[in-house]
Write a protein that holds these residues in place. Structure first.
Motif, PDB file in Angstrom:
ATOM      1  N   LEU A  53      53.011  49.695  31.751  1.00 24.11           N
ATOM      2  CA  LEU A  53      53.526  48.408  32.212  1.00 24.11           C
ATOM      3  C   LEU A  53      52.442  47.592  32.901  1.00 24.11           C
ATOM      4  O   LEU A  53      52.326  46.376  32.687  1.00 24.11           O
ATOM      5  N   ALA A  54      51.633  48.255  33.733  1.00 23.00           N
ATOM      6  CA  ALA A  54      50.557  47.558  34.440  1.00 23.00           C
ATOM      7  C   ALA A  54      49.547  46.974  33.464  1.00 23.00           C
ATOM      8  O   ALA A  54      49.019  45.871  33.683  1.00 23.00           O
ATOM      9  N   HIS A  55      49.278  47.696  32.395  1.00 18.83           N
ATOM     10  CA  HIS A  55      48.341  47.195  31.376  1.00 18.83           C
ATOM     11  C   HIS A  55      48.862  45.897  30.760  1.00 18.83           C
ATOM     12  O   HIS A  55      48.123  44.913  30.642  1.00 18.83           O
ATOM     13  N   HIS A  56      50.124  45.898  30.384  1.00 16.51           N
ATOM     14  CA  HIS A  56      50.683  44.707  29.732  1.00 16.51           C
ATOM     15  C   HIS A  56      50.943  43.576  30.722  1.00 16.51           C
ATOM     16  O   HIS A  56      51.058  42.409  30.307  1.00 16.51           O
ATOM     17  N   LEU A  57      51.011  43.907  32.000  1.00 14.52           N
ATOM     18  CA  LEU A  57      51.147  42.880  33.035  1.00 14.52           C
ATOM     19  C   LEU A  57      49.794  42.404  33.552  1.00 14.52           C
ATOM     20  O   LEU A  57      49.733  41.532  34.419  1.00 14.52           O
ATOM     21  N   GLU A  58      48.730  42.995  33.021  1.00 12.53           N
ATOM     22  CA  GLU A  58      47.364  42.647  33.431  1.00 12.53           C
ATOM     23  C   GLU A  58      47.185  42.773  34.936  1.00 12.53           C
ATOM     24  O   GLU A  58      46.626  41.902  35.607  1.00 12.53           O
ATOM     25  N   VAL A  59      47.662  43.876  35.475  1.00 14.60           N
ATOM     26  CA  VAL A  59      47.530  44.144  36.908  1.00 14.60           C
ATOM     27  C   VAL A  59      46.121  44.651  37.180  1.00 14.60           C
ATOM     28  O   VAL A  59      45.662  45.586  36.516  1.00 14.60           O
ATOM     29  N   PRO A  60      45.394  44.077  38.143  1.00 12.20           N
ATOM     30  CA  PRO A  60      44.054  44.572  38.478  1.00 12.20           C
ATOM     31  C   PRO A  60      44.096  46.028  38.936  1.00 12.20           C
ATOM     32  O   PRO A  60      45.125  46.525  39.399  1.00 12.20           O
ATOM     33  N   LEU A  61      42.964  46.723  38.825  1.00 12.93           N
ATOM     34  CA  LEU A  61      42.930  48.144  39.133  1.00 12.93           C
ATOM     35  C   LEU A  61      43.318  48.437  40.582  1.00 12.93           C
ATOM     36  O   LEU A  61      43.980  49.437  40.859  1.00 12.93           O
ATOM     37  N   ARG A  62      42.900  47.600  41.511  1.00 14.30           N
ATOM     38  CA  ARG A  62      43.246  47.820  42.911  1.00 14.30           C
ATOM     39  C   ARG A  62      44.767  47.838  43.085  1.00 14.30           C
ATOM     40  O   ARG A  62      45.323  48.702  43.767  1.00 14.30           O
ATOM     41  N   GLU A  63      45.436  46.882  42.463  1.00 15.17           N
ATOM     42  CA  GLU A  63      46.881  46.802  42.585  1.00 15.17           C
ATOM     43  C   GLU A  63      47.585  47.891  41.770  1.00 15.17           C
ATOM     44  O   GLU A  63      48.696  48.297  42.089  1.00 15.17           O
ATOM     45  N   ASN A  65      46.541  50.916  41.697  1.00 14.06           N
ATOM     46  CA  ASN A  65      46.572  52.024  42.659  1.00 14.06           C
ATOM     47  C   ASN A  65      47.719  51.861  43.648  1.00 14.06           C
ATOM     48  O   ASN A  65      48.377  52.832  44.025  1.00 14.06           O
ATOM     49  N   HIS A  66      47.981  50.626  44.067  1.00 19.42           N
ATOM     50  CA  HIS A  66      49.102  50.368  44.975  1.00 19.42           C
ATOM     51  C   HIS A  66      50.429  50.737  44.314  1.00 19.42           C
ATOM     52  O   HIS A  66      51.333  51.268  44.970  1.00 19.42           O
ATOM     53  N   LEU A  67      50.529  50.452  43.013  1.00 21.66           N
ATOM     54  CA  LEU A  67      51.747  50.812  42.293  1.00 21.66           C
ATOM     55  C   LEU A  67      51.947  52.324  42.285  1.00 21.66           C
ATOM     56  O   LEU A  67      53.064  52.826  42.470  1.00 21.66           O
ATOM     57  N   MET A  68      50.862  53.053  42.051  1.00 14.65           N
ATOM     58  CA  MET A  68      50.944  54.516  42.038  1.00 14.65           C
ATOM     59  C   MET A  68      51.391  55.044  43.398  1.00 14.65           C
ATOM     60  O   MET A  68      52.254  55.929  43.492  1.00 14.65           O
ATOM     61  N   LEU A  69      50.823  54.510  44.452  1.00 11.17           N
ATOM     62  CA  LEU A  69      51.188  54.960  45.794  1.00 11.17           C
ATOM     63  C   LEU A  69      52.662  54.666  46.079  1.00 11.17           C
ATOM     64  O   LEU A  69      53.351  55.467  46.717  1.00 11.17           O
ATOM     65  N   ALA A  70      53.127  53.524  45.607  1.00 12.42           N
ATOM     66  CA  ALA A  70      54.531  53.171  45.822  1.00 12.42           C
ATOM     67  C   ALA A  70      55.468  54.142  45.109  1.00 12.42           C
ATOM     68  O   ALA A  70      56.611  54.339  45.528  1.00 12.42           O
ATOM     69  N   ALA A  71      54.951  54.738  44.026  1.00 12.44           N
ATOM     70  CA  ALA A  71      55.754  55.698  43.279  1.00 12.44           C
ATOM     71  C   ALA A  71      55.559  57.124  43.789  1.00 12.44           C
ATOM     72  O   ALA A  71      56.089  58.071  43.206  1.00 12.44           O
ATOM     73  N   GLY A  72      54.792  57.271  44.873  1.00  9.62           N
ATOM     74  CA  GLY A  72      54.539  58.598  45.428  1.00  9.62           C
ATOM     75  C   GLY A  72      53.500  59.382  44.659  1.00  9.62           C
ATOM     76  O   GLY A  72      53.447  60.619  44.752  1.00  9.62           O
ATOM     77  N   LEU A  73      52.646  58.674  43.897  1.00  8.61           N
ATOM     78  CA  LEU A  73      51.624  59.319  43.079  1.00  8.61           C
ATOM     79  C   LEU A  73      50.231  59.007  43.623  1.00  8.61           C
ATOM     80  O   LEU A  73      50.033  58.003  44.317  1.00  8.61           O
ATOM     81  N   ALA A  74      49.284  59.848  43.311  1.00  5.66           N
ATOM     82  CA  ALA A  74      47.903  59.614  43.725  1.00  5.66           C
ATOM     83  C   ALA A  74      47.326  58.446  42.928  1.00  5.66           C
ATOM     84  O   ALA A  74      47.666  58.258  41.754  1.00  5.66           O
ATOM     85  N   PRO A  75      46.473  57.641  43.545  1.00  6.29           N
ATOM     86  CA  PRO A  75      45.849  56.533  42.816  1.00  6.29           C
ATOM     87  C   PRO A  75      45.088  57.024  41.586  1.00  6.29           C
ATOM     88  O   PRO A  75      44.501  58.111  41.599  1.00  6.29           O
ATOM     89  N   THR A  76      45.115  56.228  40.549  1.00 14.94           N
ATOM     90  CA  THR A  76      44.461  56.593  39.290  1.00 14.94           C
ATOM     91  C   THR A  76      42.988  56.230  39.281  1.00 14.94           C
ATOM     92  O   THR A  76      42.159  56.965  38.745  1.00 14.94           O
ATOM     93  N   ALA A 228      36.105  48.279  32.864  1.00 15.92           N
ATOM     94  CA  ALA A 228      35.878  48.988  34.126  1.00 15.92           C
ATOM     95  C   ALA A 228      37.014  49.967  34.392  1.00 15.92           C
ATOM     96  O   ALA A 228      38.180  49.676  34.127  1.00 15.92           O
ATOM     97  N   ARG A 229      36.659  51.137  34.956  1.00 18.51           N
ATOM     98  CA  ARG A 229      37.642  52.132  35.356  1.00 18.51           C
ATOM     99  C   ARG A 229      37.585  52.400  36.850  1.00 18.51           C
ATOM    100  O   ARG A 229      38.389  53.160  37.388  1.00 18.51           O
ATOM    101  N   ASP A 230      36.634  51.799  37.509  1.00 22.09           N
ATOM    102  CA  ASP A 230      36.454  51.920  38.956  1.00 22.09           C
ATOM    103  C   ASP A 230      36.840  50.590  39.591  1.00 22.09           C
ATOM    104  O   ASP A 230      36.506  49.522  39.063  1.00 22.09           O
ATOM    105  N   VAL A 231      37.533  50.641  40.732  1.00 19.48           N
ATOM    106  CA  VAL A 231      38.005  49.412  41.388  1.00 19.48           C
ATOM    107  C   VAL A 231      36.846  48.491  41.739  1.00 19.48           C
ATOM    108  O   VAL A 231      36.900  47.276  41.497  1.00 19.48           O
ATOM    109  N   THR A 232      35.787  49.050  42.309  1.00 17.93           N
ATOM    110  CA  THR A 232      34.640  48.236  42.709  1.00 17.93           C
ATOM    111  C   THR A 232      34.042  47.510  41.515  1.00 17.93           C
ATOM    112  O   THR A 232      33.788  46.296  41.562  1.00 17.93           O
ATOM    113  N   VAL A 233      33.822  48.234  40.431  1.00 19.65           N
ATOM    114  CA  VAL A 233      33.223  47.642  39.231  1.00 19.65           C
ATOM    115  C   VAL A 233      34.147  46.591  38.632  1.00 19.65           C
ATOM    116  O   VAL A 233      33.704  45.528  38.187  1.00 19.65           O
TER     117      VAL A 233
END
Length: 256
Positions: A53-63, A65-76, A228-233
């Motif tokens: 869903l995040a891919h198709h919503l074009e959610v930035p990588l930082r956000e 990670n926020h989605l994962m945390l909200a779901a109780g999962l470790a950041p990707t 990019a697969r890293d938030v900073t990059v």
């Protein structure tokens, strides 16, 4: 963990992208019913579902990670410093581009327009800026539009100010980052005049600067790191300034 449920966050991103549940479910190959259950909290999405869903919503990588945390999962996606061994190839590539662009200015910026790196040619632009604006982290928007920054030397300040503010606001509208909202509010409060006028030959809006009595006209090209697969990059981009005319090219060589 985020205080906002994962379903509400995903719905907020869908609304931000102006997509209906039907449109998103079609793009992500998910049933509309299941998407509705996810958004209302009746169903807990898996990591794979969130990523899809995040891919198709074009959610930035930082956000993401926020989605994962909200779901109780470790950041990707990891977030490393540019000096981390894993980012050495990217750091070297960015430095190579900065150096190759000499004697013209080029900077590496993050998502908030903070200057991560720059080449020596930018010293020409920053020479007259107040010391407090040069303290890290230097912000390119603040340096450009602040009355103690570059603003007094920008002949088409009103024109350039409108362009830059529109960029910051557009990125806030796209990503919802409150730091970008605050930056836009701050920069909009700076005075700005000198509308400037595009010449018939101008195919891009120039940045017109008066440096040591010479009128310098630049246009900028931005570049990002693909895949990019890293938030900073993911958040880095190079802003390179090129002379708009031969007079500017000659003047820059003379000044440097």
């Amino acid at each position: 963990m985020s205080a906002t449920p994962i379903g509400e966050l995903l719905r907020a991103w869908r609304v931000r992208r102006q997509l209906s549940q039907l449109q998103l479910s079609s793009r992500a190959d998910v049933s509309t019913r299941h998407l509705s259950y996810v958004e209302t909290g009746r169903s807990t999405p898996t990591r794979q579902m969130i990523e899809r869903l995040a891919h198709h919503l074009e959610v930035p990588l930082r956000e993401r990670n926020h989605l994962m945390l909200a779901a109780g999962l470790a950041p990707t996606h990891p977030e490393r410093g540019l000096d981390a061994p894993e980012l050495l190839a990217v750091s070297r590539a960015l430095q190579s581009l900065l150096e190759a662009h000499m004697p013209f200015p080029a900077l590496v910026l993050d998502r908030w327009w903070d200057i991560v790196d720059r080449n020596a040619a930018t010293d020409l632009l920053l020479a007259g800026c107040a010391a407090h604006l040069l303290e890290p982290p230097m912000n390119a928007v603040r340096l450009t539009l602040h009355p103690e920054g570059l603003a007094p030397w920008i002949a088409n300040l009103g024109q350039w100010r409108s362009r830059l503010l529109a960029q910051v606001r557009a990125r806030f509208d796209r990503d919802g980052d409150v730091r970008l909202r605050d930056l836009a509010v701050e920069a909009a409060a700076y005075p700005g005049d000198g509308a400037g006028r595009l010449a018939p030959s101008d195919v891009v809006m120039p940045l017109e600067l008066t440096i040591d009595g010479a009128m310098l006209r630049f246009f900028s090209i931005s570049a990002t790191v693909e895949s990019a697969r890293d938030v900073t990059v993911d958040e880095l981009r190079i802003e390179a300034f090129y002379p708009s005319d031969d007079a500017t090219r000659s003047a820059v060589f003379a000044l440097t």
